[in-house]
Design a protein around this motif. Sequence first.
Motif, PDB file in Angstrom:
ATOM      1  N   GLN A 175       0.822  -1.225   0.000  1.00  0.00           N
ATOM      2  CA  GLN A 175       0.000   0.000   0.000  1.00  0.00           C
ATOM      3  C   GLN A 175       0.843   1.256   0.000  1.00  0.00           C
ATOM      4  O   GLN A 175       0.382   2.325  -0.356  1.00  0.00           O
ATOM      5  N   GLN A 176       2.103   1.119   0.401  1.00  0.00           N
ATOM      6  CA  GLN A 176       2.942   2.286   0.517  1.00  0.00           C
ATOM      7  C   GLN A 176       3.856   2.455  -0.686  1.00  0.00           C
ATOM      8  O   GLN A 176       4.667   3.352  -0.698  1.00  0.00           O
ATOM      9  N   GLN A 177       3.742   1.630  -1.688  1.00  0.00           N
ATOM     10  CA  GLN A 177       4.670   1.689  -2.809  1.00  0.00           C
ATOM     11  C   GLN A 177       4.309   2.783  -3.792  1.00  0.00           C
ATOM     12  O   GLN A 177       3.143   3.164  -3.960  1.00  0.00           O
ATOM     13  N   VAL A 178       5.367   3.273  -4.448  1.00  0.00           N
ATOM     14  CA  VAL A 178       5.202   4.153  -5.598  1.00  0.00           C
ATOM     15  C   VAL A 178       5.995   3.501  -6.724  1.00  0.00           C
ATOM     16  O   VAL A 178       7.205   3.329  -6.605  1.00  0.00           O
ATOM     17  N   LYS A 179       5.306   3.135  -7.788  1.00  0.00           N
ATOM     18  CA  LYS A 179       5.952   2.426  -8.897  1.00  0.00           C
ATOM     19  C   LYS A 179       6.252   3.413 -10.016  1.00  0.00           C
ATOM     20  O   LYS A 179       5.360   4.123 -10.474  1.00  0.00           O
ATOM     21  N   GLN A 180       7.493   3.404 -10.469  1.00  0.00           N
ATOM     22  CA  GLN A 180       7.958   4.381 -11.452  1.00  0.00           C
ATOM     23  C   GLN A 180       8.489   3.665 -12.676  1.00  0.00           C
ATOM     24  O   GLN A 180       9.166   2.643 -12.572  1.00  0.00           O
ATOM     25  N   SER A 181       8.176   4.223 -13.836  1.00  0.00           N
ATOM     26  CA  SER A 181       8.684   3.667 -15.100  1.00  0.00           C
ATOM     27  C   SER A 181       8.850   4.787 -16.126  1.00  0.00           C
ATOM     28  O   SER A 181       8.180   5.821 -16.041  1.00  0.00           O
ATOM     29  N   PRO A 182       9.739   4.631 -17.106  1.00  0.00           N
ATOM     30  CA  PRO A 182      10.669   3.511 -17.248  1.00  0.00           C
ATOM     31  C   PRO A 182      11.867   3.659 -16.322  1.00  0.00           C
ATOM     32  O   PRO A 182      12.042   4.691 -15.690  1.00  0.00           O
ATOM     33  N   GLN A 183      12.696   2.650 -16.286  1.00  0.00           N
ATOM     34  CA  GLN A 183      13.900   2.688 -15.463  1.00  0.00           C
ATOM     35  C   GLN A 183      14.929   3.628 -16.086  1.00  0.00           C
ATOM     36  O   GLN A 183      15.681   4.303 -15.388  1.00  0.00           O
ATOM     37  N   SER A 184      14.972   3.637 -17.418  1.00  0.00           N
ATOM     38  CA  SER A 184      15.866   4.540 -18.129  1.00  0.00           C
ATOM     39  C   SER A 184      15.196   5.015 -19.408  1.00  0.00           C
ATOM     40  O   SER A 184      14.294   4.350 -19.931  1.00  0.00           O
ATOM     41  N   LEU A 185      15.664   6.152 -19.892  1.00  0.00           N
ATOM     42  CA  LEU A 185      15.004   6.798 -21.025  1.00  0.00           C
ATOM     43  C   LEU A 185      16.038   7.579 -21.823  1.00  0.00           C
ATOM     44  O   LEU A 185      16.818   8.334 -21.230  1.00  0.00           O
ATOM     45  N   ILE A 186      16.033   7.368 -23.118  1.00  0.00           N
ATOM     46  CA  ILE A 186      16.916   8.140 -23.996  1.00  0.00           C
ATOM     47  C   ILE A 186      16.026   8.934 -24.942  1.00  0.00           C
ATOM     48  O   ILE A 186      15.142   8.381 -25.607  1.00  0.00           O
ATOM     49  N   VAL A 187      16.266  10.237 -24.995  1.00  0.00           N
ATOM     50  CA  VAL A 187      15.440  11.135 -25.790  1.00  0.00           C
ATOM     51  C   VAL A 187      16.360  12.038 -26.614  1.00  0.00           C
ATOM     52  O   VAL A 187      17.427  12.441 -26.138  1.00  0.00           O
ATOM     53  N   GLN A 188      15.931  12.340 -27.799  1.00  0.00           N
ATOM     54  CA  GLN A 188      16.683  13.290 -28.629  1.00  0.00           C
ATOM     55  C   GLN A 188      16.449  14.709 -28.131  1.00  0.00           C
ATOM     56  O   GLN A 188      15.365  15.043 -27.626  1.00  0.00           O
ATOM     57  N   LYS A 189      17.458  15.526 -28.291  1.00  0.00           N
ATOM     58  CA  LYS A 189      17.335  16.945 -27.942  1.00  0.00           C
ATOM     59  C   LYS A 189      16.119  17.541 -28.648  1.00  0.00           C
ATOM     60  O   LYS A 189      15.914  17.325 -29.845  1.00  0.00           O
ATOM     61  N   GLY A 190      15.315  18.264 -27.891  1.00  0.00           N
ATOM     62  CA  GLY A 190      14.113  18.863 -28.442  1.00  0.00           C
ATOM     63  C   GLY A 190      12.881  17.983 -28.319  1.00  0.00           C
ATOM     64  O   GLY A 190      11.757  18.444 -28.542  1.00  0.00           O
ATOM     65  N   GLY A 191      13.077  16.737 -27.932  1.00  0.00           N
ATOM     66  CA  GLY A 191      11.952  15.816 -27.803  1.00  0.00           C
ATOM     67  C   GLY A 191      11.243  15.941 -26.457  1.00  0.00           C
ATOM     68  O   GLY A 191      11.601  16.761 -25.618  1.00  0.00           O
TER      69      GLY A 191
END
Lengths: 111, 117
Positions: free
Chosen positions: A1-17
């Motif tokens: 009940q106390q968890q916070v789930k986050q995704s994605p673990q990693s992210l690669i984005v182009q400049k301006g995206g």
Amino acid sequence: QQQVKQSPQSLIVQKGGISIINCAYENTAFDYFPWYQQFPGKGPALLIAIRPDVSEKKEGRFTISFNKSAKQFSLHIMDSQPGDSATYFCAASGWGFKTIFGAGTRLFVKA
Amino acid sequence: EPEVTQTPSHQVTQMGQEVILRCVPISNHLYFYWYRQILGQKVEFLVSFYNNEISEKSEIFDDQFSVERPDGSNFTLKIRSTKLEDSAMYFCASSRTSGTRPRDEQYFGPGTRLTVT
């Protein structure tokens, strides 16, 4: 009940995206949802935060979208820049509840 | 701009030794916190402190840990007998109050890297 789930673990984005990071929580008593930005070797820095009485909050290039019924919230970084490359943590807290952090997302913005 | 400061930036200690990590919160803040972050993992709440007493603590904060506000500016975390698994970054944070309730915005220090050998 106390968890916070986050995704994605990693992210690669182009400049301006657009960078999008998602979080989900379980405890409906949480009433404050901040996002923190952390650079290597530094402490987390508060970036932007939202309360459940609004569905969206925007500060500059950073926007939080909040869906109370789905118990989800997300961070959108518009026009992502290489200087945005960092680890981002979502968190949740409420009166009488300790702050719970998500696992973090490593964002890399390619020039 | 006021900021939370922490000393030392890096502490190396042997297993079983006592360590004290020091923090100077922002001067008009009255709620103080300690968090830890094991390398590459998420930030974990340890304890919150208000009005010279612990207001909340996590299951991590066992009898080996204690906190103190020895004077008007410092806030310390003591680990009595360190274990290898105590190796982590320890962050101090502080927040203002709204009445007796803490303001939600927490400001973090740069951290102390604790290495237990």
